[in-house]
Enzyme design. Sequence first.
Site, short mmCIF file in Angstrom:
data_model
loop_
_atom_site.label_atom_id
_atom_site.label_comp_id
_atom_site.label_asym_id
_atom_site.label_seq_id
_atom_site.Cartn_x
_atom_site.Cartn_y
_atom_site.Cartn_z
CB CYS A 44 -52.11 107.85 75.68
SG CYS A 44 -52.32 106.38 74.65
CB CYS A 47 -48.50 104.38 76.23
SG CYS A 47 -48.58 106.05 75.50
CB CYS A 93 -50.72 108.28 71.66
SG CYS A 93 -49.42 108.17 72.91
CB CYS A 96 -48.56 103.65 72.19
SG CYS A 96 -50.17 104.41 72.50
CB CYS A 116 -63.03 116.27 67.98
SG CYS A 116 -64.67 115.64 68.30
#
Length: 128
Positions: A44, A47, A93, A96, A116
């Site tokens: 991510c 984070c 995610c 976060c 995707c």
Amino acid sequence: MIKTDAEWKQQLTPEQYNVMRQKGTEAPYTSPLNDIHDDGTFECAACELPLFDAATKFNSGTGWPSFWAPIKKENVHEEVDSSLGMTRTEVQCARCDAHTGHVFDDGPKPTGLRYCMNGVALKFVKKA
């Protein structure tokens, strides 16, 4: 992970903020991550939670980095997205709540799934 809007705007680029906090979409075929074929992990961008292993990446022909499975199912959160007059499954995610993309059921074996992802929502970390 809880941050204020101002904190996210300070940490993320305007494009990342649009995608990750406002659920935008980057233009297809614009992500440099499409051309990465090295061993490593896609984290991510907000984070650094590991989301996808490069071994699960494939060329979906859609213009966005695509994967057939997350590193761990618990690292991503999925929810129904009814925007744009259709029903899709949004991927976020799990740490976060950043919007990363969508998952579809038209991917390759072994899962048949296509995660995707927006490249700006990911950061590639090459395996040492």
